[in-house]
Design an enzyme around this catalytic site. Structure first.
Site, PDB file in Angstrom:
ATOM      1  N   GLU A  80      -5.702  -0.922  15.875  1.00  0.00           N
ATOM      2  CA  GLU A  80      -6.332  -1.899  14.990  1.00  0.00           C
ATOM      3  C   GLU A  80      -5.353  -2.987  14.551  1.00  0.00           C
ATOM      4  O   GLU A  80      -4.235  -2.709  14.138  1.00  0.00           O
ATOM      5  CB  GLU A  80      -6.873  -1.192  13.746  1.00  0.00           C
ATOM      6  CG  GLU A  80      -7.517  -2.140  12.739  1.00  0.00           C
ATOM      7  CD  GLU A  80      -7.594  -1.554  11.332  1.00  0.00           C
ATOM      8  OE1 GLU A  80      -7.618  -2.336  10.369  1.00  0.00           O
ATOM      9  OE2 GLU A  80      -7.610  -0.315  11.205  1.00  0.00           O
TER      10      GLU A  80
ATOM     11  N   ARG B 227       0.842  -1.193   0.000  1.00  0.00           N
ATOM     12  CA  ARG B 227       0.000   0.000   0.000  1.00  0.00           C
ATOM     13  C   ARG B 227       0.879   1.245   0.000  1.00  0.00           C
ATOM     14  O   ARG B 227       1.825   1.353   0.784  1.00  0.00           O
ATOM     15  CB  ARG B 227      -0.919   0.027   1.222  1.00  0.00           C
ATOM     16  CG  ARG B 227      -1.889  -1.142   1.242  1.00  0.00           C
ATOM     17  CD  ARG B 227      -2.839  -1.077   2.413  1.00  0.00           C
ATOM     18  NE  ARG B 227      -3.645  -2.302   2.494  1.00  0.00           N
ATOM     19  CZ  ARG B 227      -4.505  -2.553   3.467  1.00  0.00           C
ATOM     20  NH1 ARG B 227      -4.678  -1.685   4.443  1.00  0.00           N
ATOM     21  NH2 ARG B 227      -5.195  -3.692   3.469  1.00  0.00           N
TER      22      ARG B 227
ATOM     23  N   ARG C 218       2.589   1.304  10.120  1.00  0.00           N
ATOM     24  CA  ARG C 218       2.028   1.634   8.806  1.00  0.00           C
ATOM     25  C   ARG C 218       3.152   1.541   7.770  1.00  0.00           C
ATOM     26  O   ARG C 218       3.949   2.464   7.620  1.00  0.00           O
ATOM     27  CB  ARG C 218       1.422   3.038   8.826  1.00  0.00           C
ATOM     28  CG  ARG C 218       0.506   3.322   7.647  1.00  0.00           C
ATOM     29  CD  ARG C 218      -0.063   4.721   7.747  1.00  0.00           C
ATOM     30  NE  ARG C 218      -0.945   4.896   8.884  1.00  0.00           N
ATOM     31  CZ  ARG C 218      -2.257   4.664   8.884  1.00  0.00           C
ATOM     32  NH1 ARG C 218      -2.837   4.242   7.777  1.00  0.00           N
ATOM     33  NH2 ARG C 218      -2.979   4.860   9.952  1.00  0.00           N
TER      34      ARG C 218
ATOM     35  N   SER D  94      -9.751  -5.974  10.726  1.00  0.00           N
ATOM     36  CA  SER D  94     -11.090  -5.478  10.390  1.00  0.00           C
ATOM     37  C   SER D  94     -11.862  -6.639   9.787  1.00  0.00           C
ATOM     38  O   SER D  94     -11.390  -7.265   8.838  1.00  0.00           O
ATOM     39  CB  SER D  94     -11.018  -4.329   9.384  1.00  0.00           C
ATOM     40  OG  SER D  94     -10.643  -3.134  10.011  1.00  0.00           O
TER      41      SER D  94
ATOM     42  N   ARG E   6       1.723  -6.261  12.776  1.00  0.00           N
ATOM     43  CA  ARG E   6       1.174  -5.627  13.978  1.00  0.00           C
ATOM     44  C   ARG E   6       1.058  -6.614  15.128  1.00  0.00           C
ATOM     45  O   ARG E   6       1.168  -6.240  16.301  1.00  0.00           O
ATOM     46  CB  ARG E   6      -0.186  -4.988  13.667  1.00  0.00           C
ATOM     47  CG  ARG E   6      -0.065  -3.784  12.754  1.00  0.00           C
ATOM     48  CD  ARG E   6      -1.330  -2.945  12.716  1.00  0.00           C
ATOM     49  NE  ARG E   6      -1.153  -1.793  11.837  1.00  0.00           N
ATOM     50  CZ  ARG E   6      -2.002  -0.782  11.735  1.00  0.00           C
ATOM     51  NH1 ARG E   6      -3.113  -0.794  12.465  1.00  0.00           N
ATOM     52  NH2 ARG E   6      -1.773   0.234  10.922  1.00  0.00           N
TER      53      ARG E   6
END
Length: 421
Positions: free
Chosen positions: A347, A260, A275, A350, A387
């Site tokens: 987070e 990403r 990130r 999801s 993460r």
């Protein structure tokens, strides 16, 4: 993609529901396109009927040996006009398709109304943050103290927001992936799949990344994109397919790197591994009967939670509000893991139900009582590997700089229980 019939029959209701998630539906533009479509389509059908009638007359005259040149000239003129109308109709339909692709999914009625992530609703907390008795360090300091996490070399190789791991820490990262895959395949009923790490535009359009989020993707040559998540290739396994009802549900799990550009993050979380441009995930995807999709969402959430329970990591589950759910989602749960150095939950997964939104874009259907019906699709991280590694490093750190390995991972680490500097 929304059902165009829903917009045609009750556009005010659609507009209101989309407003709850901060999207302004251009009703006037839709109605203009619809009016133009109806006008051109009606004219086209009338021309087709005239041409058919004229062609029939030509045949009758020729059968009687009569001259049909006048009608043939008329048919020729009709054919040219019809061609122009068909081209105009195709243009309007193309604009309508482009318009529909820009509209997000409708939030499910159970999604809480909210203006931002601050309005997300906490469902539960599991586990308790540890009282360390010493000054906690973040994963960057821990990893560099172990001499196993090297951002400087990664930056030299590729640039910022990349990670290089070495030794037991790299093995722990691999162990996490293997542990998650084994858990989901052996206990949760998922079929492991290995998928391409690049996808074409049709695949990204099918799951909703295109056209809206093109700037967040890494585009490569010949029309390919590096996948932002395994959701893209795995969900597109059923694109254009008509499945047997008895084959549902389909449950797949895949471990892939994800890429990403994070173009919209504007410097957020630039320190460490939170990130990154490249990171690993174990992704869960379900393709189910529409009547079962919300039961499947709860099931999928539980499967992702089980990873954290086995790893003994404190976490919480929140329901995302209308302004925070993703473009394609009808409802989303976020699982947030406790990070001691940040003194907050972040987070780590999801889990979303997209209902028929992706299936309509992909034309993924199943046979149901003599007709084809759209499936419902769901996906969730089970979990984001990087993460999870960060959470282990911070929650299992010791004062001497070492990191204790959770019991569930030790078989994947050759029995090693602690990573020492």
């Amino acid at each position: 993609m929304l059902d165009i019939q829903t917009l045609r029959s009750d556009i005010q209701s659609v507009e209101k529901r989309l407003e709850s998630r901060g999207f302004s539906l251009d009703v006037a533009y839709f109605q203009k396109l619809e009016a133009d479509r109806k006008k051109v389509q009606t004219a086209t059908q009338e021309l087709q009927a005239k041409r058919n009638a004229a062609s029939k007359s030509i045949g009758m005259r020729k059968a009687k040996g009569e001259d049909a040149s006048d009608i043939m000239a008329e048919v020729s003129n009709l054919g040219e006009e019809l061609k122009q109308n068909e081209a105009r109709l195709e243009e309007i339909q193309g604009k309508m398709q482009e318009f529909l692709l820009s509209i997000p999914n409708l939030p499910h009625e159970s999604v809480p109304f909210g203006q931002s992530e601050a309005d997300n609703v906490q469902l539960k907390r599991c586990g308790h943050p540890k009282d360390f008795g010493f000054e906690v360090r973040d994963h960057v300091s821990i990893g560099e103290g172990l001499s196993m996490l090297d951002f400087e070399t990664a930056s030299k190789i590729a640039g910022s927001r990349f990670t290089l791991m070495k030794g037991p820490l790299a093995r722990l990262h691999r162990a996490l992936s293997q542990f998650m895959l084994d858990l989901h395949t052996s206990e949760h009923g998922y079929v492991e799949v290995y998928v391409p790490y690049m996808a074409n535009s049709d695949s990204l359009r099918g799951t909703g990344q295109l056209p809206k989020f093109e700037e967040d993707l890494f585009s490569v040559s010949n029309g390919y994109y590096l996948i932002p998540t395994a959701e893209v290739p795995v969900t597109n396994m059923v694109r254009g397919e008509i499945l047997d009802r008895e084959s549902l549900p389909l449950k797949f799990v895949a471990h892939t790197p994800c890429f990403r550009s994070e173009a919209g993050s504007y410097g957020k979380d630039t320190r460490g591994m939170i990130r990154q441009h490249q990171f690993d995930k174990v992704e869960l995807v379900q393709v189910v009967h529409p009547e079962r999709s919300y039961h499947a969402l709860e099931e999928l959430l539980n499967h992702a939670e089980e990873v954290l329970r086995r790893l003994e990591l404190p976490y919480r589950v929140v329901t995302l509000c209308t302004r925070d759910i993703g473009f394609s989602a009808a409802k989303t749960y976020d699982i947030e893991v406790w990070l001691p150095a940040q003194n907050t939950y972040r987070e780590i997964s999801s889990c979303s139900n997209f209902e028929s939104f992706q299936a309509r874009r992909m034309q993924a259907r199943f046979k149901s009582e003599g007709k084809n019906e759209l499936v419902h699709t769901l996906n969730g991280s089970g979990l984001a590997v990087g993460r999870t590694l960060v959470a282990i490093m911070e929650n299992f750190q010791q004062e001497d700089g070492s990191v204790v390995i959770p019991e569930a991972l030790r078989p994947y680490m050759g029995g090693v229980g602690v990573i020492y500097p």
